[in-house]
Design a protein around this motif. Structure first.
Motif, PDB file in Angstrom:
ATOM      1  N   PRO A  49      -0.801  37.854  -4.840  1.00  0.00           N
ATOM      2  CA  PRO A  49      -2.015  37.044  -4.763  1.00  0.00           C
ATOM      3  C   PRO A  49      -2.087  36.057  -5.931  1.00  0.00           C
ATOM      4  N   MET A  50      -2.575  34.856  -5.670  1.00  0.00           N
ATOM      5  CA  MET A  50      -2.834  33.927  -6.778  1.00  0.00           C
ATOM      6  C   MET A  50      -4.202  34.245  -7.367  1.00  0.00           C
ATOM      7  N   TYR A  94      -1.466  24.715  -1.869  1.00  0.00           N
ATOM      8  CA  TYR A  94      -0.783  24.139  -3.030  1.00  0.00           C
ATOM      9  C   TYR A  94       0.576  23.555  -2.645  1.00  0.00           C
ATOM     10  N   ALA A 131      -0.328  34.556  -1.432  1.00  0.00           N
ATOM     11  CA  ALA A 131      -1.635  34.352  -0.803  1.00  0.00           C
ATOM     12  C   ALA A 131      -2.560  33.715  -1.835  1.00  0.00           C
ATOM     13  N   ALA A 132      -3.080  32.542  -1.483  1.00  0.00           N
ATOM     14  CA  ALA A 132      -4.025  31.844  -2.362  1.00  0.00           C
ATOM     15  C   ALA A 132      -5.191  31.376  -1.512  1.00  0.00           C
ATOM     16  N   GLY A 133      -6.324  31.156  -2.155  1.00  0.00           N
ATOM     17  CA  GLY A 133      -7.473  30.684  -1.404  1.00  0.00           C
ATOM     18  C   GLY A 133      -7.232  29.286  -0.844  1.00  0.00           C
ATOM     19  N   GLN A 134      -6.596  28.431  -1.668  1.00  0.00           N
ATOM     20  CA  GLN A 134      -6.414  27.024  -1.299  1.00  0.00           C
ATOM     21  C   GLN A 134      -4.941  26.733  -1.012  1.00  0.00           C
ATOM     22  N   SER A 155      -1.461  43.105  -4.204  1.00  0.00           N
ATOM     23  CA  SER A 155      -2.894  42.859  -4.028  1.00  0.00           C
ATOM     24  C   SER A 155      -3.682  44.147  -4.206  1.00  0.00           C
ATOM     25  N   ARG A 205      -6.412  44.457  -2.861  1.00  0.00           N
ATOM     26  CA  ARG A 205      -7.097  44.624  -1.570  1.00  0.00           C
ATOM     27  C   ARG A 205      -6.161  45.363  -0.612  1.00  0.00           C
ATOM     28  N   THR A 248      -5.945  31.188   2.276  1.00  0.00           N
ATOM     29  CA  THR A 248      -6.818  32.146   2.952  1.00  0.00           C
ATOM     30  C   THR A 248      -8.305  31.815   2.896  1.00  0.00           C
ATOM     31  N   SER A 286      -6.027  42.181   2.697  1.00  0.00           N
ATOM     32  CA  SER A 286      -5.022  41.403   1.952  1.00  0.00           C
ATOM     33  C   SER A 286      -4.063  40.667   2.885  1.00  0.00           C
ATOM     34  N   HIS A 287      -3.959  39.369   2.686  1.00  0.00           N
ATOM     35  CA  HIS A 287      -3.027  38.559   3.489  1.00  0.00           C
ATOM     36  C   HIS A 287      -1.593  38.707   2.992  1.00  0.00           C
ATOM     37  N   SER A 288      -1.412  38.787   1.673  1.00  0.00           N
ATOM     38  CA  SER A 288      -0.031  38.921   1.159  1.00  0.00           C
ATOM     39  C   SER A 288       0.584  40.224   1.648  1.00  0.00           C
ATOM     40  N   ASN A 296      -6.582  32.791 -10.447  1.00  0.00           N
ATOM     41  CA  ASN A 296      -6.783  31.788 -11.500  1.00  0.00           C
ATOM     42  C   ASN A 296      -5.522  30.965 -11.751  1.00  0.00           C
ATOM     43  N   PHE A 297      -4.947  30.539 -10.645  1.00  0.00           N
ATOM     44  CA  PHE A 297      -3.802  29.613 -10.589  1.00  0.00           C
ATOM     45  C   PHE A 297      -2.474  30.237 -10.994  1.00  0.00           C
TER      46      PHE A 297
HETATM   47  C1  LIG Z   1      -9.984  37.098  -9.330  1.00  0.00           C
HETATM   48  C2  LIG Z   1      -9.580  36.101  -8.294  1.00  0.00           C
HETATM   49  C3  LIG Z   1      -9.087  34.865  -8.681  1.00  0.00           C
HETATM   50  C4  LIG Z   1      -8.665  33.944  -7.723  1.00  0.00           C
HETATM   51  N1  LIG Z   1      -8.168  32.750  -8.140  1.00  0.00           N
HETATM   52  C5  LIG Z   1      -7.747  31.857  -7.230  1.00  0.00           C
HETATM   53  C6  LIG Z   1      -7.198  30.588  -7.638  1.00  0.00           C
HETATM   54  O1  LIG Z   1      -7.056  30.274  -8.807  1.00  0.00           O
HETATM   55  N2  LIG Z   1      -6.811  29.723  -6.668  1.00  0.00           N
HETATM   56  C7  LIG Z   1      -6.920  30.019  -5.339  1.00  0.00           C
HETATM   57  O2  LIG Z   1      -6.528  29.194  -4.512  1.00  0.00           O
HETATM   58  N3  LIG Z   1      -7.411  31.213  -4.931  1.00  0.00           N
HETATM   59  C8  LIG Z   1      -7.821  32.129  -5.829  1.00  0.00           C
HETATM   60  N4  LIG Z   1      -8.319  33.342  -5.423  1.00  0.00           N
HETATM   61  C9  LIG Z   1      -8.286  33.682  -3.994  1.00  0.00           C
HETATM   62  C10 LIG Z   1      -7.097  34.590  -3.665  1.00  0.00           C
HETATM   63  O3  LIG Z   1      -5.885  33.999  -4.083  1.00  0.00           O
HETATM   64  C11 LIG Z   1      -7.048  34.856  -2.159  1.00  0.00           C
HETATM   65  O4  LIG Z   1      -8.198  35.598  -1.806  1.00  0.00           O
HETATM   66  C12 LIG Z   1      -5.805  35.592  -1.703  1.00  0.00           C
HETATM   67  O5  LIG Z   1      -5.870  35.756  -0.309  1.00  0.00           O
HETATM   68  C13 LIG Z   1      -5.664  36.944  -2.396  1.00  0.00           C
HETATM   69  O6  LIG Z   1      -4.523  37.635  -1.923  1.00  0.00           O
HETATM   70  P1  LIG Z   1      -4.671  38.863  -0.903  1.00  0.00           P
HETATM   71  O7  LIG Z   1      -5.250  38.294   0.370  1.00  0.00           O
HETATM   72  O8  LIG Z   1      -3.292  39.363  -0.700  1.00  0.00           O
HETATM   73  O9  LIG Z   1      -5.569  39.887  -1.528  1.00  0.00           O
HETATM   74  C14 LIG Z   1      -8.751  34.260  -6.357  1.00  0.00           C
HETATM   75  C15 LIG Z   1      -9.254  35.516  -5.970  1.00  0.00           C
HETATM   76  C16 LIG Z   1      -9.667  36.424  -6.921  1.00  0.00           C
HETATM   77  C17 LIG Z   1     -10.197  37.778  -6.479  1.00  0.00           C
END
Ligand SMILES: Cc1cc2nc3c(=O)[nH]c(=O)nc-3n(C[C@H](O)[C@H](O)[C@H](O)COP(=O)(O)O)c2cc1C
Length: 209
Positions: free
Chosen positions: A95-96, A143, A138-141, A10, A12, A178, A16-18, A98-99
């Motif tokens: 980190p995820m 899966y 770590a992903a926003g949503q 990451s 971050r 996250t 960063s969660h990962s 864009n999928f």
């Molecule tokens: C450029 C970018 C693209 C992202 N694309 C996705 C995505 O496709 N799907 C999703 O669920 N989250 C997406 N996210 C959210 C990250 O996966 C999420 O913030 C995650 O916690 C990042 O890892 P980190 O916490 O270790 O930094 C995206 C974030 C960024 C900055």
């Protein structure tokens, strides 16, 4: 001696969660393996370069025929592969984006998947066998199986494929969502943390098959 390679990807730092999960894993692993060796690489702070034309030409030239410039083009890749092969347990914070994988982690994968070093050709046999990998995604949503967006996850199937290709078939994925509300974050984090402790306690020397 047990040897853990920890890689964070990451960009971050504290947020960063990962990263937080790989660090928790490492702490628990060091408790389970007090004599263990720990190697750390931070791709978020020090990204590895994309493969380029010189890299490709060198990688596909037999080692004995490489010029000094060709050896130089592969120096970092060799270092990354040596580091990977020396470890028996791998923990990756991914980190995820864009999928799929973040570009930084994909650049790392491109550096370590190399003919003659991590896979053989012809035959496509993985050469990095006998390791256990734990991947913190770590992903926003969410899966996970059954989640509405499950089919959009290209991190887990891709990593399973490419790690398997180099011989790393014992792979555990631990996911955290996250950015899907506080309840989801709390729930997935609690579950991830429990998995981290359980997997780290099991990942002792000689346990990888
Ligand atoms: C450029 C970018 C693209 C992202 N694309 C996705 C995505 O496709 N799907 C999703 O669920 N989250 C997406 N996210 C959210 C990250 O996966 C999420 O913030 C995650 O916690 C990042 O890892 P980190 O916490 O270790 O930094 C995206 C974030 C960024 C900055």
């Amino acid at each position: 001696m047990a040897h853990l390679l920890q890689i964070d990807a990451s960009p971050r730092s504290e947020r960063s969660h990962s990263r937080r999960l790989t660090h928790e894993f490492t702490s628990a692993w060091l408790v389970a393996n007090p004599q263990g060796q720990h190697t750390y690489r931070d791709l978020g702070i020090q990204p590895v370069p994309l493969v380029d034309e010189a890299w490709i030409a060198s990688a596909f030239t037999p080692p004995a025929e490489r010029s000094p410039e060709m050896h130089a083009a592969l120096r970092l890749s060799d270092e990354l592969i040596d580091e990977l092969l020396a470890a028996d347990t791998l923990v990756f914070g991914v980190p995820m984006y864009n999928f799929g994988l973040s570009a930084g982690f994909k650049a790392y994968i491109d550096q370590i998947v190399r003919v003659g070093r991590t896979f053989s050709y012809p035959g496509f046999e993985g050469l990095a066998k006998g390791k256990r990998a734990v991947v913190m995604v770590a992903a926003g949503q969410e899966y996970s199986e059954g989640a509405p967006m499950a089919a959009m996850d290209y991190v887990t199937p891709y990593l399973r494929t490419v790690l398997g290709f180099v011989g790393i078939t014992d792979v555990t994925f631990i996911a955290v969502a996250t950015n899907a509300g506080e309840e989801t974050l709390a729930r997935t984090l609690e579950s991830a943390r429990a998995s981290v402790q359980a997997v780290a306690a099991r990942a002792t020397v000689g346990s990888a098959t």
